[in-house]
Design an enzyme around this catalytic site. Structure first.
Site: not given
Ligand code: PLP
Length: 498
Positions: A112-114
């Site tokens: 999810f960091k993207d």
């Protein structure tokens, strides 16, 4: 709208300054001076809009010093199907008991960091330009695995920036390590630390706030910024997907206008769940925010007792991105619920650094319990949840998401609250293939990660993300490993003597 620091309420800076600085000089975190609202009509108006338009509408409320053109550029160039493997950017899969699994891992690095780290470089470069900064920006990152890779991908070859990532030598999964040490790009570097994530994070924080280092960099026309979730430019884009997910559920007719939903988030540094809290305070009909931890359950204890105590064993788990004992973003929450009392925050964090613990007063604790529920799952339970969800629902989840689902079930049973519940799914199962395979098909475990990926694919049919499959043939470029006390020298040597 201006931004203050959690440790100095008298500060008043623009969002562009907050984003370029990353962290405040006195060590506090930047927060908006007030939380903008979102009305029912505004929520309604996001229906039928693509993700990038929703991102524009929501970010505009927080980054008020950005022009429409600037924000439109940043959101449009990022949230599209070149950077994400689905047109919708996020996907929602239903599971039993009203569970809405919000898949946030369709970006390039499969975590999810993207969602935030793809846009952060654009927000940062735009901010620097607005402020007339001509210094080259150096991004220092401490990572428990996923941030590092996502930041490297985000900043790779972005003009005017350089990035250096530190990761705990034995604290990331083999796939995460491979993703980082094979990173391509002319402005990137990666180094292992003989320590855990907290050591990395503390090291980076102290380099950031060291005046001697800052002056040295400045002499060489360089300036630090941060890509960790202490940077407001990470937090703001994360608010978007909770709102967008709610609108998606409305569009699909799975919830009705204004219907309340709960949210469960697998939590480490408290950034992702804090974004949900901001969305709630903007006026989204979010009821309870369920904070799910692994065996490093310091947040569970904190939510339940009001006492934060990091004097405990550190566990290396199968959900390494949550192996954290100092959750940086909790500072922002405490600031908000203590009515922006910077004195109190200063004394809390003084206690934390001197004694390793702090206790919040009963008012603050009561407010915490109004919005949050805390629970945790150890590795055995997490694996059994992966197995159970696969068997019963034919749906495969990664270890972090499985922690969230476990705590979600506990929350539903204990409280009897069966409202729709958004479950933040934070990584592709392929990223933590070993533990996932062990949970659904232990006979398929091998020493070779890439054979394991094939095996998981054969077993479940889930598409293998190209970016992971491609790693197999990439060269290991970054092999340095240093002690914690060598970090500062390493940074100076790399950026100044080079
Ligand atoms: C970073 C991460 C988390 C924890 O998120 P925080 O914002 O640090 O609380 C959970 N799961 C995965 C897969 C992550 O990469």
């Amino acid at each position: 709208m201006f931004y203050k620091s959690t440790r100095d309420s008298s500060l008043k800076i623009s969002s562009a300054e907050a984003i370029t600085k990353g962290i405040s000089d006195e060590g506090g975190l930047f927060v908006p001076e007030n939380i903008p609202t979102i009305s029912k009509d505004e929520i309604d108006s996001l229906r039928g809009q693509p993700y990038h338009k929703r991102a524009f509408a929501i970010l505009k409320k927080f980054l008020t010093d950005f022009t429409d053109d600037e924000l439109e550029y940043c959101t449009k160039i990022v949230y599209n199907n070149q950077n994400f493997d689905t047109e919708n950017i996020i996907e929602i899969t239903n599971i039993s008991k009203n569970g809405k699994v919000l898949e946030l891992w369709h970006g390039k690095t499969c975590a999810f960091k993207d969602m935030a780290l793809q846009i952060l470089p654009y927000l940062l470069v735009t901010s620097a330009k607005k402020l007339g900064i001509d210094k080259e920006i150096i991004i220092l990152v401490a990572t428990s695995g996923d941030t590092g890779k996502a930041a490297l991908e985000g900043f790779k070859d972005v003009p005017g920036t350089k990035i250096m990532v530190f990761y705990p030598e034995n604290g990331v999964s083999p796939m995460q390590k491979k993703q980082m040490i094979t990173q391509e790009g002319n402005n990137v570097s990666v180094c292992a630390i003989k320590g855990n994530f907290d050591d990395c994070q503390n090291g980076v924080k102290s380099i950031f706030t060291d005046d001697r280092v800052k002056n040295l960099l400045s002499d060489h026309n360089l300036q630090f910024s941060s890509a960790n979730s202490i940077n407001w430019g990470r937090l703001a884009p994360q608010i978007v997907y909770y709102i967008s997910a709610y609108v998606d559920l409305l569009e699909k007719g799975e919830i009705s206008d204004g219907e309340e939903v709960n949210i469960v988030v697998p939590t480490g540094n408290f950034g992702n769940i804090l974004a949900a809290y901001y969305a709630k305070k903007m006026g989204m009909p979010f009821k309870k925010l369920v904070c799910a931890s692994n065996s490093n359950n310091i947040l569970t204890d904190f939510i339940n007792t009001g006492k934060y105590n990091k004097n405990r064993d550190f566990h290396t788990t199968i959900s390494p991105s949550m192996d954290i004992l100092i959750s940086s973003n909790l500072e922002r929450l405490l600031y908000l619920i203590s009515n922006q009392n910077d004195m109190q925050i200063n004394s809390i964090f003084k206690n934390l650094s001197e004694t390793g613990e702090y206790i919040v007063d009963s008012d603050v604790h009561k407010k915490l319990l109004e919005d949050f529920y805390g629970g945790y799952a150890d590795d055995d339970v997490t694996k059994s949840t992966i197995g159970k969800i696969y068997k019963e629902e034919n749906y495969i989840v990664d270890t972090h998401t499985a922690v969230a689902i476990t705590v979600c079930r506990e929350f539903q049973e204990k409280t009897g609250d069966n409202a729709p519940i958004i479950i933040a799914s934070t990584a592709s199962p392929y990223k933590f293939c070993n533990a996932v395979l062990e949970s659904v098909s232990p006979g398929d475990i091998t020493d070779d990660e890439f054979i394991q990926i094939e095996n998981l694919h054969k077993k479940t049919g889930l598409k293998i993300p190209e970016s992971l499959a491609n790693l197999k043939t990439k060269t290991h470029i970054y092999t340095d490993s240093i002690n914690i006390n060598e970090m500062e020298d390493y940074v100076l040597k790399y950026f100044i003597s080079k």
